[in-house]
Design a protein around this motif. Structure first.
Motif, PDB file in Angstrom:
ATOM      1  N   ALA A 257     -11.535  30.610  -1.229  1.00 17.17           N
ATOM      2  CA  ALA A 257     -12.644  30.137  -0.398  1.00 17.17           C
ATOM      3  C   ALA A 257     -13.329  28.896  -0.956  1.00 17.17           C
ATOM      4  O   ALA A 257     -14.108  28.253  -0.254  1.00 17.17           O
ATOM      5  CB  ALA A 257     -13.676  31.249  -0.224  1.00 17.17           C
ATOM      6  N   GLY A 258     -13.050  28.557  -2.210  1.00 16.45           N
ATOM      7  CA  GLY A 258     -13.767  27.452  -2.822  1.00 16.45           C
ATOM      8  C   GLY A 258     -15.244  27.739  -2.953  1.00 16.45           C
ATOM      9  O   GLY A 258     -16.086  26.913  -2.632  1.00 16.45           O
ATOM     10  N   LYS A 259     -15.561  28.930  -3.436  1.00  3.20           N
ATOM     11  CA  LYS A 259     -16.950  29.348  -3.572  1.00  3.20           C
ATOM     12  C   LYS A 259     -17.165  30.082  -4.879  1.00  3.20           C
ATOM     13  O   LYS A 259     -16.227  30.587  -5.498  1.00  3.20           O
ATOM     14  CB  LYS A 259     -17.355  30.276  -2.417  1.00  3.20           C
ATOM     15  CG  LYS A 259     -17.357  29.630  -1.036  1.00  3.20           C
ATOM     16  CD  LYS A 259     -17.771  30.637   0.021  1.00  3.20           C
ATOM     17  CE  LYS A 259     -17.786  29.989   1.412  1.00  3.20           C
ATOM     18  NZ  LYS A 259     -18.181  30.961   2.455  1.00  3.20           N
ATOM     19  N   THR A 273     -23.959  32.274  -2.069  1.00  2.19           N
ATOM     20  CA  THR A 273     -22.677  31.675  -2.411  1.00  2.19           C
ATOM     21  C   THR A 273     -22.882  30.178  -2.605  1.00  2.19           C
ATOM     22  O   THR A 273     -23.734  29.572  -1.945  1.00  2.19           O
ATOM     23  CB  THR A 273     -21.597  31.906  -1.335  1.00  2.19           C
ATOM     24  OG1 THR A 273     -22.040  31.364  -0.092  1.00  2.19           O
ATOM     25  CG2 THR A 273     -21.277  33.380  -1.188  1.00  2.19           C
ATOM     26  N   VAL A 274     -22.122  29.605  -3.509  1.00  2.79           N
ATOM     27  CA  VAL A 274     -22.215  28.180  -3.821  1.00  2.79           C
ATOM     28  C   VAL A 274     -20.856  27.545  -3.556  1.00  2.79           C
ATOM     29  O   VAL A 274     -19.829  28.043  -4.020  1.00  2.79           O
ATOM     30  CB  VAL A 274     -22.615  27.968  -5.296  1.00  2.79           C
ATOM     31  CG1 VAL A 274     -22.717  26.475  -5.609  1.00  2.79           C
ATOM     32  CG2 VAL A 274     -23.918  28.679  -5.615  1.00  2.79           C
ATOM     33  N   GLU A 275     -20.851  26.454  -2.797  1.00  4.52           N
ATOM     34  CA  GLU A 275     -19.606  25.758  -2.496  1.00  4.52           C
ATOM     35  C   GLU A 275     -19.145  24.964  -3.720  1.00  4.52           C
ATOM     36  O   GLU A 275     -19.917  24.233  -4.343  1.00  4.52           O
ATOM     37  CB  GLU A 275     -19.818  24.787  -1.327  1.00  4.52           C
ATOM     38  CG  GLU A 275     -20.252  25.460  -0.028  1.00  4.52           C
ATOM     39  CD  GLU A 275     -19.105  26.177   0.667  1.00  4.52           C
ATOM     40  OE1 GLU A 275     -17.935  25.830   0.386  1.00  4.52           O
ATOM     41  OE2 GLU A 275     -19.381  27.073   1.487  1.00  4.52           O
ATOM     42  N   VAL A 276     -17.850  25.117  -4.050  1.00  2.00           N
ATOM     43  CA  VAL A 276     -17.225  24.356  -5.134  1.00  2.00           C
ATOM     44  C   VAL A 276     -15.831  23.945  -4.663  1.00  2.00           C
ATOM     45  O   VAL A 276     -15.353  24.432  -3.628  1.00  2.00           O
ATOM     46  CB  VAL A 276     -17.125  25.191  -6.437  1.00  2.00           C
ATOM     47  CG1 VAL A 276     -18.504  25.563  -6.959  1.00  2.00           C
ATOM     48  CG2 VAL A 276     -16.266  26.438  -6.232  1.00  2.00           C
ATOM     49  N   CYS A 296     -12.275  24.209 -11.729  1.00  2.00           N
ATOM     50  CA  CYS A 296     -11.698  24.271 -10.383  1.00  2.00           C
ATOM     51  C   CYS A 296     -10.266  23.744 -10.457  1.00  2.00           C
ATOM     52  O   CYS A 296     -10.028  22.535 -10.550  1.00  2.00           O
ATOM     53  CB  CYS A 296     -12.547  23.478  -9.398  1.00  2.00           C
ATOM     54  SG  CYS A 296     -14.242  24.121  -9.280  1.00  2.00           S
ATOM     55  N   THR A 312     -24.712  21.524  -6.842  1.00  2.00           N
ATOM     56  CA  THR A 312     -23.528  21.323  -7.670  1.00  2.00           C
ATOM     57  C   THR A 312     -23.210  19.847  -7.860  1.00  2.00           C
ATOM     58  O   THR A 312     -23.234  19.068  -6.908  1.00  2.00           O
ATOM     59  CB  THR A 312     -22.308  22.017  -7.024  1.00  2.00           C
ATOM     60  OG1 THR A 312     -22.595  23.413  -6.883  1.00  2.00           O
ATOM     61  CG2 THR A 312     -21.065  21.842  -7.868  1.00  2.00           C
TER      62      THR A 312
END
Length: 336
Positions: A257-259, A273-276, A296, A312
């Motif tokens: 999910a890229g989170k 949740t934090v987007e990464v 990542c 971020t």
């Protein structure tokens, strides 16, 4: 050739500037480069190209004085896949950025997770093909013993804060082994799921966490009973995790999910949740408790998450960035 492929196996975030500044070490599996990143500016300041690609390390440990790093060379592939089996661990002098020694395991063992225990003074390394944790004297670089895990693919290791108890995530068997690190024996093997991945422990040592890579959930193991006490529902399949220093949050990487999921440890539920970038792997909390670093993998970046605003910033690292550790400025303890 040994020096070339070892240097290329890791991304050494060293920025030592005379070997005095704090830094972050990031292990890259991908393009065989050494990335040098200054965590104060959030910039990569140098790279070293690999000359012998194909064999690489995944995880790294650092001495408390910030001078020496220990890098097991896992092999050419991921856990459970056919390929070249690593058989050694490199010892790196960080001030000079040189390999000064290596520990030879004698045969292919896929050495993976190194952890230094201040209480016992020992360095522990998972040696999964032998179904053991190998005990090494970090001063002499000699193997002094082994601890059986009672399971295959004992890939990751975490220690209780007094160093007396260890827990391994046994990927293929889907279990967690409980180890007596002083007596060097297996205490229990806890069935968890069809598979497990990565492992973390709460700051009070009451809970051990491991993600189910087949379902969007995380097992919460009661360390007093050696049983799964509950499950935390996640917004995707989880991976690496780390509690914040204040014990309030557990940050869980959600690769597909890229989170990063932010779990409230008081209620064991996801609160944010934090987007990464895609494929977040490992989480390191900076000692000042202000920033969490998340490697990542597929983007070759490190996400720096502000733990107050949850915003971020991205730091360029090497391709397939994986294991990380914070290096102290010759004082204090390294932080994973």
């Amino acid at each position: 050739m040994r020096t070339h492929y070892i240097l290329a196996a890791v991304s050494l975030v060293v920025c030592l500037m005379g070997a005095r500044a704090q830094s972050l070490l990031v292990v890259n599996q991908g393009d065989a480069t050494v990335s040098v990143i200054d965590p104060q500016t959030g910039k990569q300041v140098a790279t070293i190209e690999e000359h012998t690609p194909g064999v690489h390390g995944h995880e790294i440990a650092v001495s408390a004085d910030g001078k020496t790093a220990f890098l097991p060379i896992y092999g050419s592939v991921g856990v459970g896949k056919p390929g070249i089996d690593g058989h050694e661990m490199l010892v790196l002098d960080l001030p000079s950025r040189r390999i000064i020694d290596h520990v030879e395991f004698g045969h292919g063992v896929r050495p993976h997770m190194p952890l230094l225990d201040e209480a016992s003074g020992m360095l522990y390394v998972t040696t999964e093909l032998d179904k053991t944790v190998t005990v090494i004297d970090p001063k002499t670089h000699r193997i002094v013993g082994t601890i059986p895990t009672g399971a295959e693919q004992s890939h990751m290791l975490i220690l209780s804060h007094d160093g007396k108890t260890g827990y391994t995530a046994n990927v293929g068997p889907g279990s967690v082994s409980v180890l007596d690190m002083r007596e060097r024996k297996t205490l229990a093997v806890i069935p968890v799921a069809a598979e497990v991945q990565r492992i973390a422990i709460s700051n009070d040592d009451k809970w051990v966490f491991t993600s189910d890579p087949k379902q969007p959930r995380m097992a919460v193991i009661d360390t007093s009973t050696h049983k799964v006490a509950k499950w935390i529902e996640l917004p995707g399949m989880g991976y690496g995790a780390k509690p914040t220093t204040d014990g309030k949050w557990l940050l869980v990487a959600i690769p597909a999910a890229g989170k990063v999921a932010v779990v409230d440890l008081a209620t064991m539920t996801v609160k944010n949740t934090v987007e990464v970038p895609l494929a977040p792997q490992e989480v390191v909390i900076r000692p000042d408790q202000k920033v969490a670093y998340v490697s990542c993998n597929t983007s070759g970046k490190v996400a720096a998450i502000n733990l107050t605003t949850w915003k971020t910033d991205l730091i360029a690292a090497g391709p397939l960035a994986d294991g990380m550790i914070w290096v102290p400025s010759r004082k204090g303890q390294p932080v994973r």
